[in-house]
Design an enzyme around this catalytic site. Structure first.
Site, PDB file in Angstrom:
ATOM      1  N   LEU A  41       0.827  -1.218   0.000  1.00 27.81           N
ATOM      2  CA  LEU A  41       0.000   0.000   0.000  1.00 27.81           C
ATOM      3  C   LEU A  41       0.855   1.259   0.000  1.00 27.81           C
ATOM      4  CD1 LEU A  41      -3.134   0.833   2.060  1.00 27.81           C
ATOM      5  CD2 LEU A  41      -1.091   2.224   2.456  1.00 27.81           C
ATOM      6  N   ASP A  44       0.407   8.750   1.611  1.00 25.07           N
ATOM      7  CA  ASP A  44       0.826  10.140   1.386  1.00 25.07           C
ATOM      8  C   ASP A  44       2.167  10.301   0.660  1.00 25.07           C
ATOM      9  OD1 ASP A  44      -1.078   9.969   3.350  1.00 25.07           O
ATOM     10  OD2 ASP A  44       0.034  11.071   4.850  1.00 25.07           O
ATOM     11  N   TYR A 103       5.978   7.909   9.995  1.00 24.80           N
ATOM     12  CA  TYR A 103       4.821   8.545   9.374  1.00 24.80           C
ATOM     13  C   TYR A 103       5.237   9.776   8.556  1.00 24.80           C
ATOM     14  CZ  TYR A 103       1.075   5.671  11.391  1.00 24.80           C
ATOM     15  OH  TYR A 103       0.197   4.670  11.682  1.00 24.80           O
ATOM     16  N   SER A 104       4.233  10.454   8.009  1.00 22.23           N
ATOM     17  CA  SER A 104       4.482  11.497   7.005  1.00 22.23           C
ATOM     18  C   SER A 104       5.353  12.646   7.488  1.00 22.23           C
ATOM     19  CB  SER A 104       3.151  12.061   6.515  1.00 22.23           C
ATOM     20  OG  SER A 104       2.569  11.122   5.678  1.00 22.23           O
ATOM     21  N   ARG A 162       1.123  15.103  14.234  1.00 23.38           N
ATOM     22  CA  ARG A 162       2.044  14.491  13.253  1.00 23.38           C
ATOM     23  C   ARG A 162       2.176  15.301  11.960  1.00 23.38           C
ATOM     24  NH1 ARG A 162      -2.200  10.699  13.987  1.00 23.38           N
ATOM     25  NH2 ARG A 162      -3.845  10.967  12.465  1.00 23.38           N
ATOM     26  N   ASP A 163       3.029  14.773  11.066  1.00 23.06           N
ATOM     27  CA  ASP A 163       3.207  15.265   9.690  1.00 23.06           C
ATOM     28  C   ASP A 163       3.921  16.614   9.622  1.00 23.06           C
ATOM     29  OD1 ASP A 163       1.629  13.013   9.321  1.00 23.06           O
ATOM     30  OD2 ASP A 163      -0.216  14.142   9.016  1.00 23.06           O
ATOM     31  N   GLU A 221      -4.727  16.744   9.503  1.00 23.01           N
ATOM     32  CA  GLU A 221      -3.522  16.022   9.095  1.00 23.01           C
ATOM     33  C   GLU A 221      -2.786  16.810   8.007  1.00 23.01           C
ATOM     34  OE1 GLU A 221      -5.146  12.073   7.980  1.00 23.01           O
ATOM     35  OE2 GLU A 221      -4.297  11.348   9.859  1.00 23.01           O
TER      36      GLU A 221
HETATM   37  C1  FRU Z   1      -2.599  10.756   6.248  1.00 25.05           C
HETATM   38  C2  FRU Z   1      -1.896  10.022   7.388  1.00 25.05           C
HETATM   39  C3  FRU Z   1      -0.912  10.929   8.112  1.00 25.05           C
HETATM   40  C4  FRU Z   1       0.055   9.946   8.712  1.00 25.05           C
HETATM   41  C5  FRU Z   1       0.143   8.905   7.624  1.00 25.05           C
HETATM   42  C6  FRU Z   1       0.363   7.506   8.106  1.00 25.05           C
HETATM   43  O1  FRU Z   1      -3.057   9.881   5.269  1.00 25.05           O
HETATM   44  O2  FRU Z   1      -2.825   9.488   8.282  1.00 25.05           O
HETATM   45  O3  FRU Z   1      -1.508  11.785   9.062  1.00 25.05           O
HETATM   46  O4  FRU Z   1       1.291  10.532   8.988  1.00 25.05           O
HETATM   47  O5  FRU Z   1      -1.077   8.966   6.896  1.00 25.05           O
HETATM   48  O6  FRU Z   1       0.585   6.638   7.028  1.00 25.05           O
END
Ligand code: FRU
Length: 445
Positions: A41, A44, A103-104, A162-163, A221
């Site tokens: 899969l 982002d 994560y992102s 996050r992100d 996000e």
């Molecule tokens: C958005 C998200 C981000 C996170 C990432 C995890 O699609 O949920 O907030 O960092 O995907 O894969």
């Protein structure tokens, strides 16, 4: 140097690519020029940067199945935004602070070092979450070494924090993070740093339940903040907005505010929220500035929790793709998105028709067909009524000239029922021509 655990995880992922390569590549639904995962899969786009003449696109990646989980950062590079090369895996979830997912996040150049910021996602055995904003560096832009945590969770927020997206203004670095406040409102939170290691929390610059917005989702996000044509634009993905007439039809949304960012005190004064894309699959967009001064956006062609497990590609062990790169322009506080001009390199064999009149009939124009084509419609004059373009037997683009509404309709891959997305469309000036699209050899020198 990568840790032993990270190296092992990466080896495991490579074995997965090898194991399923044939199965993935034989899928009828494999796309021709969009970025896709080699297996598993993709979600982002991360770390978008034009660095030393090369475009880097990292992405959230689960190699071991077609659901979400402990994400890796996959990596593609390109010299022209058309021909892409799959690079070594950039990051794997391996350390105590990122063991349940890298994560992102985003990328910057720091004195010639390609530096990544990402969220270390940690979950305990009861499912409780912890979040850490982390850094990784690379001198060659390919091999990344983790440098650990640079930001821990400030008071006032849940672990849905996050992100990180980082940029430089004057001689200081800024980081914006997507957050959920303890009152369960989505927020965009700003930090400042002199050295990229120590970050000062400047607070939320906007968010739900604030002076500027009422209730506006329970979590924001993937924020991105940048200057464009003399204004500032904040892109964000609010979760939890209710559908309203034609708006907010997907499970989660992504859109933007236009305004002005004050750094002292930190606040973003902005106008209303506008969706970036009214299509079915679009989420978590990120932008980069390239050497030509263009602001380029790439998004995930998917939406979290939106029938992700029902995609027909899953039987071939992969799911999702990224959108084509789009150039952004701002006019009258409105974002305009156009596919980057490099895409015209894909055009071959133009077939054109002019002065076509269609009167209450269905018409097939010879040659206007194929699986991989670009259809251009120009100067269409409608004398009332409805115009429809049918794509195979599964999708239709419909324009109702009386209501001035454009509709995209398709047969749902999840249940076979017809579903639609719509938007008001004021003027419709559309001659028809198609190009066959052919992707030929790479050109990075
Ligand atoms: C958005 C998200 C981000 C996170 C990432 C995890 O699609 O949920 O907030 O960092 O995907 O894969």
């Amino acid at each position: 140097m990568k840790s032993e655990t990270e190296r092992e995880k990466i080896e495991q992922a490579y074995r997965e690519i090898e194991k399923y390569r044939d199965k993935v590549e034989k899928d009828y639904y494999r796309l021709q020029y969009h970025l896709m995962p080699p297996v598993g899969l993709m979600n982002d786009p991360n770390g978008l940067i034009h660095w030393n003449g090369v475009y880097h696109v990292f992405y959230q990646w689960m190699p071991f199945h077609t659901g979400h989980g402990a994400k890796f950062w996959g990596h593609y590079t390109s010299c022209d935004l058309i021909h892409w090369k799959q690079e070594k895996i950039a990051l794997a979830p391996s350390e105590w602070y990122d063991k349940d997912g890298c994560y992102s996040g985003s990328a910057i150049d720091h004195d010639g070092v390609l530096t990544l910021f990402y969220t270390g996602n940690v979950k305990d055995e009861h499912g409780n979450r912890q979040t850490y904003q982390c850094m990784a560096m690379s001198k060659n832009g390919i091999d990344f070494e983790k440098k650990g945590i640079v930001v821990t969770l400030p008071d006032g927020y849940t672990a849905h924090f996050r992100d990180p997206k980082v940029w430089k203004k004057g001689d200081k670095w800024y980081m914006i993070v997507g957050a959920q406040s303890e009152s369960l409102d989505g927020k965009a939170v700003l930090f400042r740093s002199q050295n990229l290691r120590d970050w000062e929390h400047l607070g939320p610059i906007t968010g739900g339940n604030s002076r500027q917005l009422g209730k506006f989702g329970y979590m924001w996000e993937c924020p991105d903040l940048f200057e464009l044509d003399g204004q500032e634009v904040l892109i964000v993905c609010p979760q939890g907005l209710e559908a309203e007439a034609m708006r907010y039809q997907n499970v989660h949304q992504s859109g933007y505010f236009v305004g002005r960012l004050d750094y002292e005190p930190a606040q973003f004064l902005h106008g209303p929220f506008a969706e970036l894309d009214r299509g079915f699959e679009f989420y978590a967009p990120q932008t980069m500035l390239d050497a030509k001064g263009r602001r380029i956006l790439i998004a995930w062609m998917g939406v979290p929790d939106q029938d992700e497990d029902k995609h027909p590609t899953i039987t071939h062990r992969w799911v999702h793709a990224l959108t084509l790169p789009r150039e952004l322009k701002l006019k009258d506080r409105k974002l305009y998105q156009t596919p980057v001009e490099e895409l015209q390199m894909l055009r071959k064999d133009k077939i054109a028709y002019s002065n076509v009149t269609i009167a209450n009939e269905e018409m097939i124009l010879e040659g206007i067909s194929g699986d991989v084509i670009e259809l251009n419609l120009e100067n269409i004059r409608l004398s009332g009524g409805i115009m429809e373009i049918a794509i195979r037997n599964t999708a239709r683009i419909i324009y109702h000239s009386d209501e001035r509404v454009l509709t995209l309709e398709r047969k749902s891959f999840a249940n076979g029922l017809t579903e639609k997305r719509q938007c008001p469309f004021g003027t419709f000036a559309l001659a028809a021509y198609v190009f066959r699209h052919v992707l030929d050899g790479g050109i990075c020198e």
